[in-house]
Design a protein around this motif. Sequence first.
Motif, short mmCIF file in Angstrom:
data_model
loop_
_atom_site.label_atom_id
_atom_site.label_comp_id
_atom_site.label_asym_id
_atom_site.label_seq_id
_atom_site.Cartn_x
_atom_site.Cartn_y
_atom_site.Cartn_z
N ALA A 197 -9.60 92.38 57.57
CA ALA A 197 -8.69 91.53 58.34
C ALA A 197 -9.01 91.57 59.83
O ALA A 197 -8.87 90.56 60.53
N LEU A 198 -9.43 92.73 60.32
CA LEU A 198 -9.81 92.84 61.73
C LEU A 198 -11.09 92.06 62.04
O LEU A 198 -11.27 91.55 63.14
N LEU A 199 -11.95 91.95 61.03
CA LEU A 199 -13.23 91.28 61.23
C LEU A 199 -13.17 89.78 60.90
O LEU A 199 -13.80 88.96 61.59
N VAL A 200 -12.43 89.44 59.84
CA VAL A 200 -12.38 88.05 59.37
C VAL A 200 -10.94 87.58 59.34
O VAL A 200 -10.14 88.02 58.51
N HIS A 201 -10.59 86.71 60.27
CA HIS A 201 -9.23 86.20 60.40
C HIS A 201 -9.29 84.82 61.03
O HIS A 201 -10.33 84.39 61.52
N GLU A 202 -8.17 84.12 61.02
CA GLU A 202 -8.14 82.78 61.60
C GLU A 202 -7.77 82.82 63.08
O GLU A 202 -8.23 81.98 63.86
N THR A 238 -4.27 87.49 66.42
CA THR A 238 -2.91 87.82 66.85
C THR A 238 -2.33 88.83 65.88
O THR A 238 -2.82 88.97 64.75
N PHE A 239 -1.31 89.53 66.29
CA PHE A 239 -0.69 90.57 65.46
C PHE A 239 -0.28 90.00 64.10
O PHE A 239 -0.61 90.56 63.05
N GLN A 240 0.41 88.87 64.13
CA GLN A 240 0.94 88.29 62.90
C GLN A 240 -0.17 87.78 62.00
O GLN A 240 -0.12 87.96 60.78
N GLU A 241 -1.19 87.15 62.59
CA GLU A 241 -2.28 86.59 61.78
C GLU A 241 -3.16 87.69 61.19
O GLU A 241 -3.67 87.55 60.07
N ILE A 242 -3.35 88.78 61.93
CA ILE A 242 -4.13 89.90 61.39
C ILE A 242 -3.44 90.47 60.16
O ILE A 242 -4.08 90.72 59.12
N PHE A 243 -2.12 90.67 60.24
CA PHE A 243 -1.40 91.22 59.10
C PHE A 243 -1.26 90.21 57.97
O PHE A 243 -1.17 90.60 56.80
#
Length: 215
Positions: free
Chosen positions: A108-113, A116-121
Amino acid sequence: MNIFRFAGDMTHLISILVLLLKIYATKSCSGISLKTQELYALVFLTRYLDLFTDFISLYNTIMKLVFIASSLAIVWCMRMHRVVRRSYDKEIDTFRHYFLILASFLLALLVHEKFTFQEIFWAFSIYLEALAILPQLVLLQRSGNVDNLTGQYVFFLGAYRAFYILNWIYRYFTEQHFSRWIACLSGIVQTALYADFFYYYFISWRNNARLQLPA
């Protein structure tokens, strides 16, 4: 909301109701992986952080609260209920699920849209849900025989993900800016994990026999 998403939500809800029925009617959690249930509880708690910031609809809010409350209730029963916890198959539910948590968080830290805190989680919850069924499938394979309610629980969980794939395909062709590719790819991986279980589930259903998985 389209019919595929609604069908996915309903099959997901049915899977939870089947599991709660098994626990409360039989006072037993035999054949159920506590590791998987803890992972699902973590999935819902991290995915629905937007409950505190966004309101989409009453239906959406109710479903989120139901999934959070039911997952926590299942974990509580398996850990704390004085009768139910005695039937927990601790000896064969030994999958090291914390590796799944760590791998999902790093991904999630490497591949996300969005970073932001909410998008990472949100991404973390998507990756973790794709893998959360693994401890349950391993437990079923080790135990061999699967009772009807446990089999139905896993079947409806798999059906829920299959309907969500149809939902994403529908949205891709009907929405101009649909971009949840992380959910799409993770959902395909998750559904693929159920393939072997579905095969033996349909074989047992066709033969009207008890579900048995090869060791």
